[in-house]
Design an enzyme around this catalytic site. Sequence first.
Site, PDB file in Angstrom:
ATOM      1  N   ASP A 297       0.621   0.847   8.805  1.00 16.72           N
ATOM      2  CA  ASP A 297       0.221  -0.036   9.904  1.00 16.72           C
ATOM      3  C   ASP A 297       1.192   0.036  11.082  1.00 16.72           C
ATOM      4  O   ASP A 297       0.837  -0.376  12.194  1.00 16.72           O
ATOM      5  CB  ASP A 297       0.140  -1.484   9.422  1.00 16.72           C
ATOM      6  CG  ASP A 297      -1.006  -1.728   8.460  1.00 16.72           C
ATOM      7  OD1 ASP A 297      -1.853  -0.817   8.299  1.00 16.72           O
ATOM      8  OD2 ASP A 297      -1.062  -2.811   7.861  1.00 16.72           O
TER       9      ASP A 297
ATOM     10  N   GLN B 288      -6.511   8.159   4.326  1.00 15.23           N
ATOM     11  CA  GLN B 288      -5.574   8.065   5.449  1.00 15.23           C
ATOM     12  C   GLN B 288      -4.169   7.684   4.987  1.00 15.23           C
ATOM     13  O   GLN B 288      -3.184   8.000   5.648  1.00 15.23           O
ATOM     14  CB  GLN B 288      -6.080   7.078   6.503  1.00 15.23           C
ATOM     15  CG  GLN B 288      -6.298   5.658   6.029  1.00 15.23           C
ATOM     16  CD  GLN B 288      -7.244   4.888   6.922  1.00 15.23           C
ATOM     17  OE1 GLN B 288      -6.895   4.520   8.042  1.00 15.23           O
ATOM     18  NE2 GLN B 288      -8.445   4.633   6.442  1.00 15.23           N
ATOM     19  N   ARG B 289      -4.061   7.040   3.844  1.00 15.45           N
ATOM     20  CA  ARG B 289      -2.746   6.721   3.274  1.00 15.45           C
ATOM     21  C   ARG B 289      -2.128   7.917   2.552  1.00 15.45           C
ATOM     22  O   ARG B 289      -0.926   8.134   2.606  1.00 15.45           O
ATOM     23  CB  ARG B 289      -2.869   5.600   2.239  1.00 15.45           C
ATOM     24  CG  ARG B 289      -3.184   4.231   2.754  1.00 15.45           C
ATOM     25  CD  ARG B 289      -3.073   3.256   1.583  1.00 15.45           C
ATOM     26  NE  ARG B 289      -3.415   1.905   1.962  1.00 15.45           N
ATOM     27  CZ  ARG B 289      -2.588   1.063   2.565  1.00 15.45           C
ATOM     28  NH1 ARG B 289      -1.374   1.477   2.872  1.00 15.45           N
ATOM     29  NH2 ARG B 289      -2.969  -0.149   2.877  1.00 15.45           N
TER      30      ARG B 289
ATOM     31  N   GLU C 290     -10.284  -1.893  11.390  1.00 14.84           N
ATOM     32  CA  GLU C 290     -11.008  -2.781  10.479  1.00 14.84           C
ATOM     33  C   GLU C 290     -10.784  -4.252  10.793  1.00 14.84           C
ATOM     34  O   GLU C 290     -11.547  -5.105  10.357  1.00 14.84           O
ATOM     35  CB  GLU C 290     -10.572  -2.514   9.036  1.00 14.84           C
ATOM     36  CG  GLU C 290      -9.111  -2.847   8.773  1.00 14.84           C
ATOM     37  CD  GLU C 290      -8.672  -2.522   7.349  1.00 14.84           C
ATOM     38  OE1 GLU C 290      -9.518  -2.064   6.552  1.00 14.84           O
ATOM     39  OE2 GLU C 290      -7.474  -2.716   7.055  1.00 14.84           O
TER      40      GLU C 290
ATOM     41  N   ARG D 109      -3.939  -4.073   9.365  1.00 23.73           N
ATOM     42  CA  ARG D 109      -4.161  -5.498   9.107  1.00 23.73           C
ATOM     43  C   ARG D 109      -4.425  -6.280  10.390  1.00 23.73           C
ATOM     44  O   ARG D 109      -5.420  -6.961  10.520  1.00 23.73           O
ATOM     45  CB  ARG D 109      -2.958  -6.091   8.369  1.00 23.73           C
ATOM     46  CG  ARG D 109      -3.118  -7.549   7.991  1.00 23.73           C
ATOM     47  CD  ARG D 109      -1.855  -8.078   7.340  1.00 23.73           C
ATOM     48  NE  ARG D 109      -1.541  -7.338   6.141  1.00 23.73           N
ATOM     49  CZ  ARG D 109      -0.342  -7.333   5.570  1.00 23.73           C
ATOM     50  NH1 ARG D 109       0.650  -7.989   6.128  1.00 23.73           N
ATOM     51  NH2 ARG D 109      -0.141  -6.647   4.467  1.00 23.73           N
TER      52      ARG D 109
ATOM     53  N   MET E  56      -7.750   1.720   8.904  1.00 24.43           N
ATOM     54  CA  MET E  56      -7.016   0.591   8.357  1.00 24.43           C
ATOM     55  C   MET E  56      -6.126  -0.016   9.439  1.00 24.43           C
ATOM     56  O   MET E  56      -5.953   0.547  10.510  1.00 24.43           O
ATOM     57  CB  MET E  56      -6.167   1.042   7.174  1.00 24.43           C
ATOM     58  CG  MET E  56      -6.970   1.438   5.953  1.00 24.43           C
ATOM     59  SD  MET E  56      -5.882   2.012   4.620  1.00 24.43           S
ATOM     60  CE  MET E  56      -7.065   2.146   3.275  1.00 24.43           C
TER      61      MET E  56
ATOM     62  N   THR F 100       5.154   1.472   6.052  1.00 27.40           N
ATOM     63  CA  THR F 100       3.795   0.971   6.268  1.00 27.40           C
ATOM     64  C   THR F 100       3.041   1.899   7.219  1.00 27.40           C
ATOM     65  O   THR F 100       3.579   2.282   8.272  1.00 27.40           O
ATOM     66  CB  THR F 100       3.756  -0.464   6.828  1.00 27.40           C
ATOM     67  OG1 THR F 100       2.411  -0.816   7.159  1.00 27.40           O
ATOM     68  CG2 THR F 100       4.635  -0.642   8.055  1.00 27.40           C
TER      69      THR F 100
ATOM     70  N   GLY G 242       0.817  -1.201   0.000  1.00 26.58           N
ATOM     71  CA  GLY G 242       0.000   0.000   0.000  1.00 26.58           C
ATOM     72  C   GLY G 242       0.853   1.253   0.000  1.00 26.58           C
ATOM     73  O   GLY G 242       1.761   1.392   0.826  1.00 26.58           O
TER      74      GLY G 242
END
Length: 400
Positions: free
Chosen positions: A138, A294-295, A240, A185, A183, A136, A13
């Site tokens: 994340d 958001q990215r 999520e 993972r 988001m 990332t 991403g």
Amino acid sequence: MVSGNLLIGQSGGATAVINASLVGAVEAALADTRIAGIYGMHYGIAGLLQEDFIDLRQQDAGLWPQLLHTPSAALGSCRYKLQEQDIERALDIFRRYDIRYLLYIGGNDSADTAHRLAQAAHHTGYEFYAISIPKTIDNDLPFTDHCPGYGSAARFIAAATQDSTMNTLSMPGHYPIKIIETMGRNAGWLAAASTLGKHDEADAPHIVLIPEQAFHEERFLTQVEEAYRRYGYVVIVASEALRNEKGEALGAAAQAGVDAFQHPLLSGTAQTLVELIKQQLQLRARFDKPGDFQRMSSQYVSPTDRQEAYLVGQKALEAALRGESDKMVTLVRHDTPAYHCTTGLVELGEIANVQRLIPDAYFDASTAMVTHAFHTYAQPLIGESLPRYACLDTTKVISL
């Protein structure tokens, strides 16, 4: 060190600052005579296998300062899992193009790709140096204090939570319960970041739900009821990837398959929570899903994040030229009064397919809220503090 060509790729991403890492690496390569050709993989490892390369040395010199401030992946990205039969083809391409240096910008899966290619080249005796550049939103790569891309996404989520809350405050009786889905993972770093604009207990968000903590329906409903009685409205930020006590994803009902690495593509968490509140509490609820904003939001880029993204790109090229290989650049935070990070290296075998989740010290499950320790950790990453919005004194006029 052997002279040869450099190959750079972007994977996974895209983020608001991934191009800063590309610029850092390219500018370092342009300044070093040991690097001959500078090639970019068009669409990541998939582009490598198709021999789809871009000549980065031939780009206009004025491009790089502009690209530093451009979001998304300029080279194009992919989510392709390297197959065993691909490795020999990749090595053949490296030999034919005299690729001696590989820089791959990405997260866990990208680190695995770089690791496998470095190992394969070593086993065949081909002199080749591969370095992974972390990226990332994340924020879940181990052995690095944080990941480039996270600070900007965190700033966006914190600001978006503030802004969306103002809409709820304008008509709390219309939709008193708001769910904001982030988001992430398997890690709740982005959901936790929604609190970075929170100045006191009454400010939103009032409840934060992260995948590191199993979702308990009864406890959640009790927390929503209590916050509603106290404030007259409730803003909830949920990752999520929430899972219940059985390990089942709340978003599984709207699962849209899996990606190339068999990671579930979930999309139903916020909707599930909205329906639960409606049915069990008879309260009106709605949700916001920022999605790719958001990215990619260039307006909320953290200057610290951009600077560090450039730095890890630059240091990756320097490491490869020192003879380092099969490693990832890390960010190392120093214990000083003012925030300060330098870089280090870690073996890719320690990184590939490993995730760093939010530690217990950063989250209080009993209150569904982050701790002061998380704020101390995350606040410097987003740049300057977010503004505090003004509120009217709503004291009623007494009739004369």
